[in-house]
Design an enzyme around this catalytic site. Sequence first.
Site, PDB file in Angstrom:
ATOM      1  CG  LEU A 124      43.776  45.399  39.704  1.00 14.10           C
ATOM      2  CD1 LEU A 124      43.680  43.902  39.379  1.00 14.10           C
ATOM      3  CD2 LEU A 124      44.475  45.739  40.922  1.00 14.10           C
ATOM      4  CB  SER A 125      39.034  47.279  35.557  1.00  6.70           C
ATOM      5  OG  SER A 125      37.915  47.229  36.356  1.00  6.70           O
ATOM      6  CE  LYS A 126      42.318  53.593  39.734  1.00 11.88           C
ATOM      7  NZ  LYS A 126      43.107  53.801  38.619  1.00 11.88           N
ATOM      8  NE  ARG A 127      34.130  52.749  35.883  1.00 12.76           N
ATOM      9  CZ  ARG A 127      34.017  53.666  36.700  1.00 12.76           C
ATOM     10  NH1 ARG A 127      34.308  53.149  38.114  1.00 12.76           N
ATOM     11  NH2 ARG A 127      34.247  54.820  36.303  1.00 12.76           N
ATOM     12  CG  HIS A 128      36.985  43.175  38.381  1.00 15.90           C
ATOM     13  ND1 HIS A 128      37.799  42.632  37.357  1.00 15.90           N
ATOM     14  CD2 HIS A 128      36.205  42.460  38.830  1.00 15.90           C
ATOM     15  CE1 HIS A 128      37.266  41.366  37.378  1.00 15.90           C
ATOM     16  NE2 HIS A 128      36.362  41.297  38.092  1.00 15.90           N
TER      17      HIS A 128
END
Length: 476
Positions: free
Chosen positions: A243-247
Site C-alpha cells: 500500500l503506497s502512502k502516496r496513494h
Amino acid sequence: MSVVTRYAPSPTGALHIGGARTALFNWAFARHQGGSFLLRFEDTDQARSTRESEEAVLEALSWLGLDYDPVPGFEDIPRQSERLERYREAIEGLLATGAAYRCTCTVEELEAARRAAREARRQPGYNGTCRNKEIGPEPGRPFCVRLRTPEDGLTRWNDLNAGPSGEDISQLDDFIMLRSDGTPVYHLAVVVDDHDMGITHVIRGREHMTSTPRQLLLYRALGFEPPQFAHVPLLVEAGGKKLSKRHESMSVQSYRDRGFAPEAVLNFIARLGWSHSDLEIFTKEELVKLFTLAGVGRSPSQVHNDKLLWLNQHYIKSLPMPTLLSHAHRFLEAEAGGPLRVEPQLERLIDLLRERSKTFMEMASLARFYLVDALELEPKAARKYLTARMAQPLRELRDAFAVLPEWTQESLRGAFDAVIERHQLKLGQLAQPVRVAVVGGPASPGIFETLEILGRERSLARIDAALTRIGSSAQD
RNA sequence: GGUCCCAUCGUCUAGUGGCCUAGGAUACCAGGUUCUCACCCUGGAGACACGGGUUCGACUCCCGUUGGGACCA
C-alpha cells in the site's frame, strides 16, 4: 498489569487505510482488555513531518471513532522531535555501561570496508574497527555511537501474531544509535518511547518484524523489560503490491469524501485480516467485545472495495436517521449548491433513497431532483419516454393532478388509474414519462411516493415543462 | 545480494490430521418480485500453488520448488 497499546504514525501525510487498521487493532485490543490506547507522533523526519499531517491523522481517527487516552507523564501527545534530550541521555547511559561505543569511522572508510566485505562474500555490516578503541567523549573528529552487539546468540520472542520468531545475532552488526550529526536513530527512539510510555503490547505492521531483533537488543542494553509484540500482516493494493502512502484514494479522508460512513469503513478494515467465524457485520462495541489477536490472520490482504460498498449500503439502510443525516448533510448541500434545511419531506425522500444508495454521494445525486429547482433531463431518457403519443395521456394526467382534492399517494394513484384505463395503458407506460419529467431520469423511488414528496406545485411545473418539450420536438 | 515472512473460490475469509469431493460473505451470472432503479428472495458458476515426504489417513505437519511480499543494504 493493565494493557497499554499505542499507535505511532509519522505525520508525513494523510492517514491511509493500512495505518488506520493498525490503529484499529491497537485500539480494539486495548479496549477489549480494559486497557489504554495511546498516541505518539514519530516526527523525527523533520523534513517531511508537518502539523497539518498530525491534524489529518487526528481527524481521521476521530471520524472513525477511535478514541485515545492521555499519556501519563506527558502534557500532550508525545512527539519524538521534542524528546531528543531524553534519547541522548539514554545513549549516554549506554556509553557509561559500555553497551555502546563511539565510532569515528568516516563514510569513505565504511564504504571501502563494505565493498571489501562484499567482494569477500561476507556480510556487509560494520566491521568493528572502533569497537575496542575506547574512544572518549572528545574524539576531535565527527563520531557516531554504535551498540555493542553480542558476538553470538539468538534474539527470540514469541510473536502474538507470527508465532515464535527470532534471528541469529550474527546477522546483526554494531548498528548506529546516534548519528554523527547528533540525532538519534529511529530504533533507539522507539524503544525509549515505548518504555517511557509504559507500552505493554506493540501491535504493528509486518514490515517492522525484521527490525525487532535489534530493538530487543536495545531493550536489553537499556535494562528495559520488552513489551509483547504482534506483527500483523500488511494490507496490500489490489495487485498485491504494498500500500503506497502516496496513494490518496487509500486515505481515510478520501473514503469520507467519497461518501462512506465511518461505521462501514471501520467494519471493513477490521474484517481485513481479522475475523470471528462467519461474522461480517458488527458495531464498534461488538468488535471491542470480540476482538482478540488470535482472530487476526497471518497472510496479507488485498484492499478491494466491493465489500466496502456493500457494507456502506448496509449501514446507509440501517443507521438511525439523525446519524444518517449528519453523515449525508455535506453531500446534500453540495448537490443543492448551498445551505440546506432538512424538512420532513426531504427526510422522507432520504428514507426512500437508503436502499438505493451505496454512498452518500450517490444518495445526494439521487436526491438532486428534490434539491434543485432547475432540472435538466437526461437526453436519452427523454427521447425514449417523452414521446408524442404520450403527450395526450400526460396532459390529462396533469389536469387531473391539478384538481386533486388532496395530494396523497392514494389520490395520485386514482388519477393514474383513470388515465391508464381511458388510454389502455399499463402503469409503467405512463409512470416512466412522468418519472422522467419530474426526476429527470428513468430511475427513482416509486412514482406515487416521488410525486407526493415533490409536491403538487413542482410536479405540475415539471410535467408542463415536459409537455412543452414534447410539443417543440414534435414540430421539428 | 542477504535475512525474514506469506500462499483456500476474482476478493475478504471459516477451517489447527479423519466431520471438507471444503463453509460464510462480497463480486459475477440466471430466474423471481416490481411502475423504473434499487432493495429483497431463489438458483448457478467459482479455491486448498506445485512436487516430494511423514501418516492407516493431509488443505491441515515436514522438506523443496514456484509465486508474492517485507526489511537490511
